[in-house]
Write a protein that holds these residues in place. Sequence first.
Motif, PDB file in Angstrom:
ATOM      1  N   LEU A 356       0.825  -1.209   0.000  1.00 39.27           N
ATOM      2  CA  LEU A 356       0.000   0.000   0.000  1.00 39.27           C
ATOM      3  C   LEU A 356       0.857   1.257   0.000  1.00 39.27           C
ATOM      4  CD1 LEU A 356      -2.929  -0.653   2.537  1.00 39.27           C
ATOM      5  CD2 LEU A 356      -3.111  -0.317   0.070  1.00 39.27           C
ATOM      6  N   THR A 357       0.479   2.200  -0.835  1.00 35.34           N
ATOM      7  CA  THR A 357       1.068   3.540  -0.789  1.00 35.34           C
ATOM      8  C   THR A 357       0.085   4.526  -0.179  1.00 35.34           C
ATOM      9  OG1 THR A 357       0.327   4.050  -3.043  1.00 35.34           O
ATOM     10  CG2 THR A 357       2.525   3.093  -2.795  1.00 35.34           C
ATOM     11  N   GLU A 358      -1.199   4.174  -0.195  1.00 37.31           N
ATOM     12  CA  GLU A 358      -2.213   5.038   0.432  1.00 37.31           C
ATOM     13  C   GLU A 358      -3.240   4.189   1.158  1.00 37.31           C
ATOM     14  OE1 GLU A 358      -5.774   8.257  -0.625  1.00 37.31           O
ATOM     15  OE2 GLU A 358      -4.112   7.957  -2.042  1.00 37.31           O
ATOM     16  N   LEU A 359      -3.480   4.563   2.416  1.00 34.95           N
ATOM     17  CA  LEU A 359      -4.553   3.960   3.210  1.00 34.95           C
ATOM     18  C   LEU A 359      -5.423   5.106   3.709  1.00 34.95           C
ATOM     19  CD1 LEU A 359      -5.981   1.639   4.645  1.00 34.95           C
ATOM     20  CD2 LEU A 359      -4.334   1.847   6.510  1.00 34.95           C
ATOM     21  N   SER A 360      -6.577   5.261   3.081  1.00 35.85           N
ATOM     22  CA  SER A 360      -7.506   6.330   3.438  1.00 35.85           C
ATOM     23  C   SER A 360      -8.873   5.726   3.729  1.00 35.85           C
ATOM     24  CB  SER A 360      -7.624   7.349   2.300  1.00 35.85           C
ATOM     25  OG  SER A 360      -6.391   8.000   2.070  1.00 35.85           O
ATOM     26  N   ILE A 361      -9.207   5.627   5.001  1.00 30.67           N
ATOM     27  CA  ILE A 361     -10.538   5.167   5.418  1.00 30.67           C
ATOM     28  C   ILE A 361     -11.055   6.223   6.387  1.00 30.67           C
ATOM     29  CG2 ILE A 361     -11.848   3.361   6.575  1.00 30.67           C
ATOM     30  CD1 ILE A 361      -9.826   1.347   5.649  1.00 30.67           C
ATOM     31  N   VAL A 362     -11.960   7.079   5.908  1.00 29.88           N
ATOM     32  CA  VAL A 362     -12.370   8.255   6.675  1.00 29.88           C
ATOM     33  C   VAL A 362     -13.878   8.272   6.856  1.00 29.88           C
ATOM     34  CG1 VAL A 362     -10.397   9.520   5.764  1.00 29.88           C
ATOM     35  CG2 VAL A 362     -12.591   9.737   4.627  1.00 29.88           C
ATOM     36  N   ASN A 363     -14.294   8.998   7.895  1.00 28.85           N
ATOM     37  CA  ASN A 363     -15.712   9.179   8.176  1.00 28.85           C
ATOM     38  C   ASN A 363     -16.431   7.843   8.360  1.00 28.85           C
ATOM     39  OD1 ASN A 363     -18.113  10.572   8.594  1.00 28.85           O
ATOM     40  ND2 ASN A 363     -18.609  10.685   6.411  1.00 28.85           N
ATOM     41  N   GLN A 364     -15.808   6.959   9.148  1.00 33.99           N
ATOM     42  CA  GLN A 364     -16.393   5.652   9.449  1.00 33.99           C
ATOM     43  C   GLN A 364     -16.470   5.492  10.963  1.00 33.99           C
ATOM     44  OE1 GLN A 364     -17.484   3.898   6.791  1.00 33.99           O
ATOM     45  NE2 GLN A 364     -16.532   5.335   5.373  1.00 33.99           N
ATOM     46  N   ARG A 365     -16.530   4.269  11.426  1.00 32.42           N
ATOM     47  CA  ARG A 365     -16.579   3.998  12.866  1.00 32.42           C
ATOM     48  C   ARG A 365     -15.474   3.009  13.253  1.00 32.42           C
ATOM     49  NH1 ARG A 365     -23.140   3.082  13.518  1.00 32.42           N
ATOM     50  NH2 ARG A 365     -23.774   5.227  12.973  1.00 32.42           N
ATOM     51  N   ILE A 366     -14.280   3.251  12.754  1.00 33.64           N
ATOM     52  CA  ILE A 366     -13.138   2.391  13.085  1.00 33.64           C
ATOM     53  C   ILE A 366     -12.694   2.696  14.511  1.00 33.64           C
ATOM     54  CG2 ILE A 366     -10.821   1.681  12.440  1.00 33.64           C
ATOM     55  CD1 ILE A 366     -12.909   1.013  10.357  1.00 33.64           C
ATOM     56  N   ARG A 367     -12.615   1.666  15.328  1.00 32.40           N
ATOM     57  CA  ARG A 367     -12.316   1.828  16.746  1.00 32.40           C
ATOM     58  C   ARG A 367     -10.949   1.252  17.089  1.00 32.40           C
ATOM     59  NH1 ARG A 367     -17.642   2.468  18.775  1.00 32.40           N
ATOM     60  NH2 ARG A 367     -19.202   1.832  17.229  1.00 32.40           N
ATOM     61  N   GLY A 368     -10.600   1.381  18.373  1.00 32.48           N
ATOM     62  CA  GLY A 368      -9.374   0.776  18.866  1.00 32.48           C
ATOM     63  C   GLY A 368      -8.131   1.572  18.511  1.00 32.48           C
ATOM     64  N   GLN A 369      -6.989   0.957  18.732  1.00 34.02           N
ATOM     65  CA  GLN A 369      -5.704   1.625  18.540  1.00 34.02           C
ATOM     66  C   GLN A 369      -5.075   1.225  17.220  1.00 34.02           C
ATOM     67  OE1 GLN A 369      -3.030   0.903  21.778  1.00 34.02           O
ATOM     68  NE2 GLN A 369      -1.563   2.463  21.166  1.00 34.02           N
ATOM     69  N   SER A 376       3.719  -1.202  11.274  1.00 33.01           N
ATOM     70  CA  SER A 376       5.180  -1.302  11.132  1.00 33.01           C
ATOM     71  C   SER A 376       5.585  -1.949   9.813  1.00 33.01           C
ATOM     72  CB  SER A 376       5.766  -2.100  12.295  1.00 33.01           C
ATOM     73  OG  SER A 376       5.257  -3.428  12.301  1.00 33.01           O
ATOM     74  N   LYS A 377       4.670  -2.686   9.180  1.00 29.58           N
ATOM     75  CA  LYS A 377       4.993  -3.391   7.936  1.00 29.58           C
ATOM     76  C   LYS A 377       4.691  -2.570   6.692  1.00 29.58           C
ATOM     77  CE  LYS A 377       4.004  -7.797  10.214  1.00 29.58           C
ATOM     78  NZ  LYS A 377       3.156  -9.006  10.236  1.00 29.58           N
ATOM     79  N   MET A 378       4.085  -1.404   6.871  1.00 28.26           N
ATOM     80  CA  MET A 378       3.658  -0.606   5.713  1.00 28.26           C
ATOM     81  C   MET A 378       4.709   0.442   5.361  1.00 28.26           C
ATOM     82  SD  MET A 378      -0.434  -0.263   6.045  1.00 28.26           S
ATOM     83  CE  MET A 378      -1.458  -1.739   5.945  1.00 28.26           C
ATOM     84  N   LYS A 379       5.870  -0.019   4.979  1.00 24.92           N
ATOM     85  CA  LYS A 379       6.998   0.868   4.699  1.00 24.92           C
ATOM     86  C   LYS A 379       6.827   1.668   3.412  1.00 24.92           C
ATOM     87  CE  LYS A 379       9.368  -0.463   8.292  1.00 24.92           C
ATOM     88  NZ  LYS A 379       9.537   0.454   9.446  1.00 24.92           N
ATOM     89  N   ASN A 380       5.840   1.322   2.594  1.00 24.12           N
ATOM     90  CA  ASN A 380       5.641   2.038   1.329  1.00 24.12           C
ATOM     91  C   ASN A 380       4.574   3.124   1.427  1.00 24.12           C
ATOM     92  OD1 ASN A 380       7.478   0.488  -0.396  1.00 24.12           O
ATOM     93  ND2 ASN A 380       6.087  -1.214  -0.044  1.00 24.12           N
ATOM     94  N   LEU A 381       3.996   3.316   2.600  1.00 24.83           N
ATOM     95  CA  LEU A 381       2.915   4.292   2.745  1.00 24.83           C
ATOM     96  C   LEU A 381       3.396   5.715   2.470  1.00 24.83           C
ATOM     97  CD1 LEU A 381       0.633   3.451   5.810  1.00 24.83           C
ATOM     98  CD2 LEU A 381       0.039   3.494   3.391  1.00 24.83           C
ATOM     99  N   VAL A 382       2.641   6.393   1.634  1.00 25.11           N
ATOM    100  CA  VAL A 382       2.873   7.807   1.362  1.00 25.11           C
ATOM    101  C   VAL A 382       1.749   8.635   1.994  1.00 25.11           C
ATOM    102  CG1 VAL A 382       3.071   9.558  -0.451  1.00 25.11           C
ATOM    103  CG2 VAL A 382       4.091   7.299  -0.790  1.00 25.11           C
ATOM    104  N   VAL A 383       0.545   8.088   2.001  1.00 23.59           N
ATOM    105  CA  VAL A 383      -0.618   8.774   2.558  1.00 23.59           C
ATOM    106  C   VAL A 383      -1.298   7.860   3.575  1.00 23.59           C
ATOM    107  CG1 VAL A 383      -2.862   9.787   2.061  1.00 23.59           C
ATOM    108  CG2 VAL A 383      -0.979  10.101   0.439  1.00 23.59           C
ATOM    109  N   LEU A 384      -1.478   8.360   4.799  1.00 25.57           N
ATOM    110  CA  LEU A 384      -2.226   7.652   5.835  1.00 25.57           C
ATOM    111  C   LEU A 384      -3.282   8.612   6.367  1.00 25.57           C
ATOM    112  CD1 LEU A 384      -2.698   5.218   7.659  1.00 25.57           C
ATOM    113  CD2 LEU A 384      -0.958   6.103   9.213  1.00 25.57           C
TER     114      LEU A 384
END
Length: 576
Positions: A356-369, A376-384
Motif C-alpha cells: 500500500l502507498t495510500e490507506l484512506s478510510i475516513v468518516n467511518q466507525r473504526i475503533r481501537g488503537q 510497522s509493515k507498511m513501509k511504502n505508505l505515502v498517505v495515511l
Amino acid sequence: PPPTATSIFSSPNDSSEITESDKLAKSRGQSNTRTGRVAASQSRGSDDDVDDVDESEAYITPASVKAGSYKPDVKYLPVTAEAAEINSKDTKSYDSSKASYRGSYEQVPVADVCANMVSSQVYEIGTSQDMYVIDGETFRADEKVLMGETVEYALDVQEIIPDEVIEEKEKRTIFKKSSLIAVIIIFICIPVSVAVGVSVSKNKDPTGFSDSVITPTLAPTGANFGNVTNYIIRSGATLPSIAGNTSSPQNEALRWMSQDNLSIQYLANNSQTLLQRYALATLYFSTNGDGWTQCGRKNFKSPCLDGSQSMWLSSDSECNWAGISCNGSEIIMISIAEPFIMDGQFPPEMGQLNTLTELSIVNQRIRGQISDSWISKMKNLVVLRLYENLLSGSLPVSIYNLPLLENLSLRDNKISGNLSSSVGELRSLTSLYLSNNSLTGSIPASISGISGLVDFYFANNNFDGTIPVGMYALLELQYIDLSMNRFSGSLPSYVQQWTKLKEIYLQDNSMTGPVPYEFSFLKLLELIDLSENDFSGTMPELICEMRQETLHELIADCGSPNPSVLCELSCCSSCK
C-alpha cells in the motif's frame, strides 16, 4: 488420522562416545523406529540388559522437537513427561525418569508448537474447543508440552511398543472414524436425495420426461478450508488459535475463501495474492461488512458507489472491489470516504497489505488503537488518512518509522498521549493533521526535522508549554493551527522566518506579550487569529497596513469594555 511424523534426522556430527549408561535396552522389547512410543522406567534396570544403540534408528514425535529449531545433523528422541523439571543448556541426568538429555527445554503451548510445524508434520485444527492432533495424540490449545532441542540419547528404556500393537490400535481408530463419517454422510445424503427427488418430480411433463436442469453443487469445501487455512498459518499471517476460533473475523474470512473460486485458484498457483485477498476479507468481517450501507455482499440490490466498482467479497478480482486500486496485481491504495459505516477495528492481517502507498478510510466507525503489529509493515505508505473515526490510544511508535510518509491525517478521533520526539524522523512529511483529539504534553523540539512541513494542524487538544524554537525553522509552513490548547509564552521575532505563511490560528490559548510587528514581513499572510489569549499592547501599524493588501482577516481581543489589545476598527476585522 493425521500422519505420524517420521524421523528424517541423522546422527549428531560430533562422535562423542556413548557409555554403557547411555544405551537403549533393546532386550526388553522389539525396537520400533517408525511410530513407537517410549515409556521411561520408574527404576533403573540392570546394565547387563543394555545393548549398543543404533543411532540411525532414532525417531521423533512433533512434541519432541523445539519449535522452529530443526537441525538435520542432530538425532531426536521423545522427551518424556517425567523430564519436565529439566531446564538447562547443559547435559543433565534426571534420575527419576531414568533418562539423559542434552539441550535446552521449555514448556511451550500446543498452539505455538503447531504454528511452527513443517508440512511433513501435519497437524489439525479440531473442534471449536481448539483441540490439536499431534502425532495421533490430542492436546488442548492452551496445554503446554515439553520441547527439547538437540536431544542425543535416552537411557534405560523399559518398553518399546512393537509395530504390530500400534498398527492394530491405529486400525481400530481408523475403523471408528470411518464408521462415524459414513453415518454423517448418510444423514446428509438422505434429505438431499429427497429434496432433489421432489424438485425433479415437480418438473416432469406428462410424457414422463423432465425439462428441468439440475445445477451441479459445489464440491465439499472441507478440504479447501483446511488447505487455505494451512497456507495462511504457514505464511505467519494469522495464529492457529485465532484461525480456529469460529467466532473470529479471520475464521469467517477463511470459510468464505474456501468457497471462493478465485481464492482456490490463487492457492493452486501458490500465489502471494491470496494473502492480500485474505487481508481484505478479514478487514471486511472485522468492520461488520455485512452491515455496510453499500458495497457489502448483502447490498447487492443497491449500486456500489457510481456502479463502476464491484462489491466486496464478489467473485471479481479484489482489485475491482470498491475503493481498491492496484498496480498490476498488487494493491497500492485503499480509499473509502463514502459512508459505508465500517464499524469495528483494524485486524492485524492489515500488515499483509505491505504494498500500500495510500490507506484512506475516513468518516467511518473504526475503533481501537492503530497497532504496531501491522502499521510497522507498511513501509511504502505515502498517505495515511484515518480522520473522522473513533480511534483511541496513543500513537504507535512504528508510525514514526515510515520513511516515505507525506500526509498523516488522524484528526477527529480520540487519540491520547504525548507526541514522541521521534516525530522528527518523518522527514518526508508535508502535511500533519492531529486536530480534535486528546493529545497532551508539549511539541517536541525535534519537530524541526520535518523541514518540508507545509500544513500543521494541532487544534483542540491539550498541548501545553511554549512554541518550540525549532518550529520557527520550518520555512515551508503555509498553514498553522494551534488553537484551543494550553500554549503559553510570547511570540518571538522569529515569526518573520515563516515567509510562506498564509494562515495562523492561535486563538483560545494562554499566550502573552505584545503582537510582534514582524508579522508585517510575511507578504503572503491572509489570516491571523490571536483572540482569547492574554496578548497586550497596541496592534502594530505595519500589520494594520497589510489589511489593504493580502491580510483579509485580523482577529484580536480588542472588544470593549476592557480590550487587552488596542486595535482600530479599520485595522482589526473582528474584535472579541
